[in-house]
Scaffold this motif. Sequence first.
Motif, PDB file in Angstrom:
ATOM      1  N   PHE A 228       0.736  -1.120  -0.004  1.00 35.14           N
ATOM      2  CA  PHE A 228      -0.001  -0.064  -0.175  1.00 35.14           C
ATOM      3  C   PHE A 228       0.869   1.715  -0.011  1.00 35.14           C
ATOM      4  N   GLU A 229       0.350   2.300  -0.308  1.00 31.76           N
ATOM      5  CA  GLU A 229       1.111   3.741  -0.454  1.00 31.76           C
ATOM      6  C   GLU A 229       1.667   4.240   0.841  1.00 31.76           C
ATOM      7  N   ALA A 230       1.452   4.402   1.379  1.00 37.32           N
ATOM      8  CA  ALA A 230       1.799   5.123   2.623  1.00 37.32           C
ATOM      9  C   ALA A 230       2.542   3.620   3.233  1.00 37.32           C
ATOM     10  N   SER A 231       2.257   3.218   3.302  1.00 39.34           N
ATOM     11  CA  SER A 231       3.500   1.860   3.510  1.00 39.34           C
ATOM     12  C   SER A 231       4.313   1.783   3.436  1.00 39.34           C
ATOM     13  N   VAL A 232       4.673   1.780   1.668  1.00 37.65           N
ATOM     14  CA  VAL A 232       5.348   1.195   0.797  1.00 37.65           C
ATOM     15  C   VAL A 232       6.474   2.323   1.048  1.00 37.65           C
ATOM     16  N   ALA A 233       6.019   3.504   1.323  1.00 40.55           N
ATOM     17  CA  ALA A 233       6.874   4.993   1.158  1.00 40.55           C
ATOM     18  C   ALA A 233       7.359   4.969   2.615  1.00 40.55           C
ATOM     19  N   TYR A 234       6.559   4.368   3.961  1.00 44.48           N
ATOM     20  CA  TYR A 234       7.431   4.502   5.345  1.00 44.48           C
ATOM     21  C   TYR A 234       8.538   3.601   4.779  1.00 44.48           C
ATOM     22  N   ARG A 235       8.558   2.214   4.553  1.00 43.91           N
ATOM     23  CA  ARG A 235       9.807   1.164   4.655  1.00 43.91           C
ATOM     24  C   ARG A 235      10.658   1.354   3.588  1.00 43.91           C
ATOM     25  N   ALA A 236      10.132   2.056   2.574  1.00 46.57           N
ATOM     26  CA  ALA A 236      11.523   2.822   1.795  1.00 46.57           C
ATOM     27  C   ALA A 236      12.461   3.333   2.659  1.00 46.57           C
ATOM     28  N   ALA A 237      11.669   4.685   3.288  1.00 46.82           N
ATOM     29  CA  ALA A 237      12.416   6.079   3.641  1.00 46.82           C
ATOM     30  C   ALA A 237      13.411   5.090   5.138  1.00 46.82           C
ATOM     31  N   ARG A 238      12.064   4.000   5.575  1.00 45.12           N
ATOM     32  CA  ARG A 238      13.452   4.036   6.867  1.00 45.12           C
ATOM     33  C   ARG A 238      14.512   2.686   6.287  1.00 45.12           C
ATOM     34  N   LEU A 239      14.616   1.802   5.194  1.00 43.38           N
ATOM     35  CA  LEU A 239      15.429   1.457   4.244  1.00 43.38           C
ATOM     36  C   LEU A 239      16.177   2.195   3.718  1.00 43.38           C
ATOM     37  N   ALA A 240      16.232   3.104   3.312  1.00 47.71           N
ATOM     38  CA  ALA A 240      17.289   3.649   2.901  1.00 47.71           C
ATOM     39  C   ALA A 240      18.287   4.606   4.373  1.00 47.71           C
ATOM     40  N   GLN A 241      18.316   5.005   5.492  1.00 46.64           N
ATOM     41  CA  GLN A 241      18.636   5.506   6.235  1.00 46.64           C
ATOM     42  C   GLN A 241      19.238   4.464   6.643  1.00 46.64           C
ATOM     43  N   ALA A 242      18.517   2.596   6.862  1.00 41.68           N
ATOM     44  CA  ALA A 242      19.376   1.757   7.461  1.00 41.68           C
ATOM     45  C   ALA A 242      20.731   1.614   6.299  1.00 41.68           C
ATOM     46  N   LEU A 243      20.857   1.675   5.217  1.00 42.24           N
ATOM     47  CA  LEU A 243      21.379   1.464   3.891  1.00 42.24           C
ATOM     48  C   LEU A 243      22.017   2.478   3.838  1.00 42.24           C
ATOM     49  N   ASP A 244      22.550   3.934   4.208  1.00 45.51           N
ATOM     50  CA  ASP A 244      22.940   4.355   4.132  1.00 45.51           C
ATOM     51  C   ASP A 244      24.203   4.730   3.754  1.00 45.51           C
ATOM     52  N   GLU A 245      24.957   3.863   4.422  1.00 44.83           N
ATOM     53  CA  GLU A 245      26.228   3.262   4.376  1.00 44.83           C
ATOM     54  C   GLU A 245      26.528   3.659   2.942  1.00 44.83           C
ATOM     55  N   PHE A 246      25.793   2.864   2.051  1.00 38.64           N
ATOM     56  CA  PHE A 246      26.351   2.432   0.611  1.00 38.64           C
ATOM     57  C   PHE A 246      25.627   2.939  -0.280  1.00 38.64           C
ATOM     58  N   GLY A 247      25.193   4.617   0.369  1.00 35.86           N
ATOM     59  CA  GLY A 247      25.025   6.058  -0.705  1.00 35.86           C
ATOM     60  C   GLY A 247      23.601   5.243  -1.494  1.00 35.86           C
ATOM     61  N   ILE A 248      22.816   5.286  -1.172  1.00 37.03           N
ATOM     62  CA  ILE A 248      21.526   5.319  -2.063  1.00 37.03           C
ATOM     63  C   ILE A 248      21.713   6.575  -2.770  1.00 37.03           C
ATOM     64  N   VAL A 249      21.530   6.514  -3.621  1.00 36.63           N
ATOM     65  CA  VAL A 249      21.082   6.951  -4.953  1.00 36.63           C
ATOM     66  C   VAL A 249      19.860   7.955  -4.819  1.00 36.63           C
ATOM     67  N   ARG A 250      18.775   7.240  -4.993  1.00 39.54           N
ATOM     68  CA  ARG A 250      16.882   7.185  -5.139  1.00 39.54           C
ATOM     69  C   ARG A 250      16.627   6.313  -5.041  1.00 39.54           C
ATOM     70  N   ILE A 251      15.192   7.548  -4.304  1.00 40.54           N
ATOM     71  CA  ILE A 251      14.098   5.843  -4.505  1.00 40.54           C
ATOM     72  C   ILE A 251      13.176   6.136  -5.481  1.00 40.54           C
ATOM     73  N   GLU A 252      13.020   5.689  -6.626  1.00 42.12           N
ATOM     74  CA  GLU A 252      12.356   5.038  -7.430  1.00 42.12           C
ATOM     75  C   GLU A 252      10.644   5.164  -7.284  1.00 42.12           C
ATOM     76  N   ALA A 253       9.969   5.672  -7.945  1.00 40.59           N
ATOM     77  CA  ALA A 253       8.777   6.011  -7.402  1.00 40.59           C
ATOM     78  C   ALA A 253       7.802   5.793  -9.141  1.00 40.59           C
ATOM     79  N   ASP A 254       8.152   6.393  -9.735  1.00 39.37           N
ATOM     80  CA  ASP A 254       7.696   5.748 -10.620  1.00 39.37           C
ATOM     81  C   ASP A 254       6.776   4.466 -11.466  1.00 39.37           C
ATOM     82  N   PRO A 255       5.536   4.374 -11.784  1.00 35.30           N
ATOM     83  CA  PRO A 255       5.344   2.990 -12.024  1.00 35.30           C
ATOM     84  C   PRO A 255       5.803   2.367 -12.904  1.00 35.30           C
TER      85      PRO A 255
END
Length: 376
Positions: A228-255
């Motif tokens: 679900f949209e709200a859940s995906v946005a939250y989990r993606a943001a949290r996961l990006a934080q957890a993987l910060d050391e690897f350098g997230i370039v972007r979170i792609e949301a376009d279907p």
Amino acid sequence: MIEPTCEQDLGEAISGASGPLRVRGGGTRPIGAPVMGEVLSTAALTGVSLYEPGALTLVARAGTPLAEVEATLAAEGQRLPFEPMDHRALLGTEGTPTIGGVVAANVSGPRRIQSGACRDSLIGVRFVDGNGTILKNGGRVMKNVTGYDLVKLMAGNRGTLGVLSEVSFKVLPRTDVAHTLLMQGLSDAEAIRALSSALGTPFEVTGAAHLPRGPEGPPMTLIRIEGFEASVAYRAARLAQALDEFGIVRIEADPETNAALWKTIRDVMPFAGSDGDVWRVSVKPSDGPRLVSGVSATDIVYDWGGGLIWALMPAGTDLRAAMEGIPGHATLVRGSDADRTRLSVFHPEPAPIAAISHGLRTRFDPRGVLNPGMMG
């Protein structure tokens, strides 16, 4: 070519066979040692025979085009859980993939790390064995406690034990949204560490892949989250934080971009049209970079967090020579008829497993007429 239009005709065609039969669905996945014999096609055994959206259950005849099954499910907001691969671009084949062919080859895609393989969603089969006998196993529920578990046995046997006439699945609701976390420039070892870290989080990753040669040149690492949209946005943001050391370039949301990215991984599109043999290797993710460093691959695609490796190799090269001391198995998915005859397409089985495999083939196809020699 023999093309039965019903299960009874299929049984009569097999029982009356005087020589080897080359079993074919849509003809899009000619994987295995070349088989000589008269073509037995299931393409005329078509149609969704039962669909109960409320019970998340679908039954279809083996020759039903995969696209028809997926369209039927999509109309009710549902899908096959295991994201089946389309081999046509990789293998240079035409034709129409069928649902029976998907089952016969146990075809799965990137979502396997979360939802399992085709066999894990399969709950029932009807098939005809090498004697022409019609057999049935399983049903419409995820429960089977009697005799052989033929449902699992028929998934991946490539028509060597029996010819499927009907298959039953437990399906799932479609996901509303997908986001993909993208990283660039990671080495293979760094990428596998990032993917393993992501899969170890509670954020329900449904895709984890790495391209040492990304679409724009530098290596690209991809992690997918769906729901679900709200859940995906939250989990993606949290996961990006957890993987910060690897350098997230972007979170792609376009279907559309997400669909294209994961179709690239699912269908191993980087290898389409390229010269060379294609190997499919299953190893522990941590062993993947070591294996890749020991082979002369032209290109590599890592899927399933590094547990699945696709390797584009010089024609005629046996990749398994580099697997000494590395547990796993490798399959020659694409190669010339000569290479697929000379090399063992499927990984050699340990003696006890080989004895069981031989016993099963003897039991279900005592005359040896179904795809003889395809799997060794």
